[in-house]
Design an enzyme around this catalytic site. Structure first.
Site, PDB file in Angstrom:
ATOM      1  N   TYR A   1      31.172  26.656   2.392  1.00 32.26           N
ATOM      2  CA  TYR A   1      31.378  27.583   1.268  1.00 32.26           C
ATOM      3  C   TYR A   1      31.743  26.810   0.003  1.00 32.26           C
ATOM      4  O   TYR A   1      31.189  27.040  -1.077  1.00 32.26           O
ATOM      5  CB  TYR A   1      32.494  28.543   1.666  1.00 32.26           C
ATOM      6  CG  TYR A   1      32.825  29.643   0.669  1.00 32.26           C
ATOM      7  CD1 TYR A   1      32.118  30.850   0.680  1.00 32.26           C
ATOM      8  CD2 TYR A   1      33.866  29.489  -0.243  1.00 32.26           C
ATOM      9  CE1 TYR A   1      32.440  31.872  -0.209  1.00 32.26           C
ATOM     10  CE2 TYR A   1      34.193  30.509  -1.136  1.00 32.26           C
ATOM     11  CZ  TYR A   1      33.485  31.691  -1.114  1.00 32.26           C
ATOM     12  OH  TYR A   1      33.805  32.706  -1.987  1.00 32.26           O
TER      13      TYR A   1
ATOM     14  N   SER B   1      34.083  30.325  -7.209  1.00 36.72           N
ATOM     15  CA  SER B   1      35.329  30.510  -6.455  1.00 36.72           C
ATOM     16  C   SER B   1      36.221  29.323  -6.791  1.00 36.72           C
ATOM     17  O   SER B   1      35.715  28.244  -7.135  1.00 36.72           O
ATOM     18  CB  SER B   1      35.034  30.496  -4.952  1.00 36.72           C
ATOM     19  OG  SER B   1      36.235  30.296  -4.211  1.00 36.72           O
TER      20      SER B   1
HETATM   21  P1  NAI Z   1      32.187  41.475  -0.468  1.00 30.53           P
HETATM   22  O1  NAI Z   1      31.766  41.031   0.886  1.00 30.53           O
HETATM   23  O2  NAI Z   1      32.850  42.777  -0.637  1.00 30.53           O
HETATM   24  O3  NAI Z   1      30.952  41.442  -1.482  1.00 30.53           O
HETATM   25  C1  NAI Z   1      29.843  40.584  -1.349  1.00 30.53           C
HETATM   26  C2  NAI Z   1      28.613  41.393  -1.615  1.00 30.53           C
HETATM   27  O4  NAI Z   1      27.448  40.562  -1.592  1.00 30.53           O
HETATM   28  C3  NAI Z   1      28.425  42.472  -0.543  1.00 30.53           C
HETATM   29  O5  NAI Z   1      28.100  43.676  -1.178  1.00 30.53           O
HETATM   30  C4  NAI Z   1      27.257  41.929   0.257  1.00 30.53           C
HETATM   31  O6  NAI Z   1      26.513  42.929   0.898  1.00 30.53           O
HETATM   32  C5  NAI Z   1      26.463  41.222  -0.836  1.00 30.53           C
HETATM   33  N1  NAI Z   1      25.487  40.287  -0.298  1.00 30.53           N
HETATM   34  C6  NAI Z   1      25.666  39.327   0.630  1.00 30.53           C
HETATM   35  N2  NAI Z   1      24.497  38.725   0.891  1.00 30.53           N
HETATM   36  C7  NAI Z   1      23.565  39.303   0.085  1.00 30.53           C
HETATM   37  C8  NAI Z   1      22.170  39.112  -0.098  1.00 30.53           C
HETATM   38  N3  NAI Z   1      21.474  38.208   0.614  1.00 30.53           N
HETATM   39  N4  NAI Z   1      21.537  39.871  -1.027  1.00 30.53           N
HETATM   40  C9  NAI Z   1      22.217  40.805  -1.726  1.00 30.53           C
HETATM   41  N5  NAI Z   1      23.526  41.048  -1.580  1.00 30.53           N
HETATM   42  C10 NAI Z   1      24.183  40.299  -0.669  1.00 30.53           C
HETATM   43  O7  NAI Z   1      33.107  40.305  -1.019  1.00 30.53           O
HETATM   44  P2  NAI Z   1      33.651  39.987  -2.482  1.00 30.53           P
HETATM   45  O8  NAI Z   1      34.950  39.392  -2.280  1.00 30.53           O
HETATM   46  O9  NAI Z   1      33.511  41.158  -3.380  1.00 30.53           O
HETATM   47  O10 NAI Z   1      32.653  38.828  -2.960  1.00 30.53           O
HETATM   48  C11 NAI Z   1      31.933  38.840  -4.171  1.00 30.53           C
HETATM   49  C12 NAI Z   1      31.767  37.416  -4.673  1.00 30.53           C
HETATM   50  O11 NAI Z   1      33.046  36.898  -5.009  1.00 30.53           O
HETATM   51  C13 NAI Z   1      31.181  36.463  -3.641  1.00 30.53           C
HETATM   52  O12 NAI Z   1      30.258  35.589  -4.273  1.00 30.53           O
HETATM   53  C14 NAI Z   1      32.387  35.694  -3.155  1.00 30.53           C
HETATM   54  O13 NAI Z   1      32.050  34.431  -2.660  1.00 30.53           O
HETATM   55  C15 NAI Z   1      33.193  35.627  -4.416  1.00 30.53           C
HETATM   56  N6  NAI Z   1      34.612  35.345  -4.236  1.00 30.53           N
HETATM   57  C16 NAI Z   1      35.439  36.247  -3.608  1.00 30.53           C
HETATM   58  C17 NAI Z   1      36.778  35.968  -3.456  1.00 30.53           C
HETATM   59  C18 NAI Z   1      37.736  36.908  -2.815  1.00 30.53           C
HETATM   60  O14 NAI Z   1      38.890  36.522  -2.585  1.00 30.53           O
HETATM   61  N7  NAI Z   1      37.366  38.127  -2.494  1.00 30.53           N
HETATM   62  C19 NAI Z   1      37.322  34.688  -3.928  1.00 30.53           C
HETATM   63  C20 NAI Z   1      36.390  33.839  -4.598  1.00 30.53           C
HETATM   64  C21 NAI Z   1      35.083  34.170  -4.727  1.00 30.53           C
END
Ligand code: NAI
Length: 258
Positions: A161, A148
């Site tokens: 985070y 991130s």
């Molecule tokens: P999201 O919440 O839609 O996706 C995160 C996914 O990870 C979800 O499907 C969730 O169920 C899964 N997850 C969480 N804990 C888990 C575990 N213990 N085992 C397996 N799966 C697990 O959010 P998003 O935005 O798609 O996030 C994806 C990645 O991108 C994350 O690492 C987040 O930190 C990163 N990110 C997102 C940003 C944004 O603005 N959306 C910005 C910078 C980084």
């Protein structure tokens, strides 16, 4: 070679963690469109089944596996299933993560540990397990960790985070060093703000919208398709000499004016 063919993932197998929503679900579709077999890995299997019904007609085959990145057994089982179905994994999108803004003064021991357990330990566990199997089978590979911009610069309310994501950046570079001799590349993508389940409530508010206008030079949120190019570059032959790199995809957010 047609230069665009270098971006294809035909015949490759891509494992995506956290594929049940947001960035993971989107890039799983992109991997499929690029010709890969895709292992859709997350805890919410019903969501993955739904996604798999899309993925089937886009490109390669898909496999749904239940995965909790905080459990070694669960991670090993997901790779076992991928090997049984496709013979092994070539590319990992290490994407699963959690995020909740909290003031530094309020973070409990439990919340701190939960953040590190998923966003740092989980990324390390999946990357190590993938690399061990790639080395054992003599398979070259590409591991892409989703960090991130908060791993590159701090933001108020994100100490737990930011610390985890900064560690993911350094972990990616360190793994790249250790694994280069095994023909495994390790890179990170550092997204800026993209509207997903993790943050959509905030970006619906006037405060959230004003923040984006003020802080991001391009004055808008990212759209998921804007991650496609960086992902395919790092995953494919097109990025064959790129390792230990961190690509910010953020509309200039991390270089905003002081
Ligand atoms: P999201 O919440 O839609 O996706 C995160 C996914 O990870 C979800 O499907 C969730 O169920 C899964 N997850 C969480 N804990 C888990 C575990 N213990 N085992 C397996 N799966 C697990 O959010 P998003 O935005 O798609 O996030 C994806 C990645 O991108 C994350 O690492 C987040 O930190 C990163 N990110 C997102 C940003 C944004 O603005 N959306 C910005 C910078 C980084």
């Amino acid at each position: 070679m047609d230069v665009l063919k270098k971006f294809a993932l035909t015949g490759k197998t891509v494992l995506v963690t956290g594929a049940s929503s947001g960035i993971g679900a989107h890039l799983a579709r992109v991997a499929s469109q690029a010709g890969a077999n895709v292992v859709l890995a997350a805890r919410r299997v019903d969501r993955l089944e739904q996604l798999a019904s899309d993925v089937h007609w886009l490109g390669g085959q898909s496999l749904v596996v239940k995965l909790d990145v905080t459990s070694r057994d669960s991670v090993e089982a997901a790779f076992d299933a991928a090997e049984a179905q496709f013979g092994g994994v070539d590319i990992v999108l290490n994407n699963a993560g959690i995020g909740d803004a909290q003031r530094a003064l309020d973070i409990s021991e439990e919340d701190w540990r939960a953040m590190q357990a998923t966003n740092l330990d989980g990324v390390w566990r999946v990357a190590q397990c993938a690399a061990q199997r790639m080395v054992k089978s003599g398979r070259p590979g590409s591991i892409i960790n989703v960090a991130s911009i908060l791993g590159l610069r701090p933001g108020t309310g994100y100490s737990h985070y930011s610390a985890a994501k900064a560690a993911v950046v350094q972990l990616s570079k360190s793994l790249a060093l250790d694994l280069a001799r095994h023909k495994i590349r390790v890179n990170a993508i550092a997204p800026g703000f993209f509207k997903t389940e993790m943050n959509d409530a905030y970006f619906e508010t006037e405060k959230g919208q004003n923040y984006i206008k003020r802080a991001v030079p391009t004055e808008r949120l990212g759209q998921l398709h804007e991650l496609d190019g960086p992902f395919l570059l790092l995953a494919s032959e097109a990025g064959s000499f790129i390792t230990g790199e961190v690509i910010a995809v953020d509309g200039g957010h991390v270089i905003n004016s002081l």
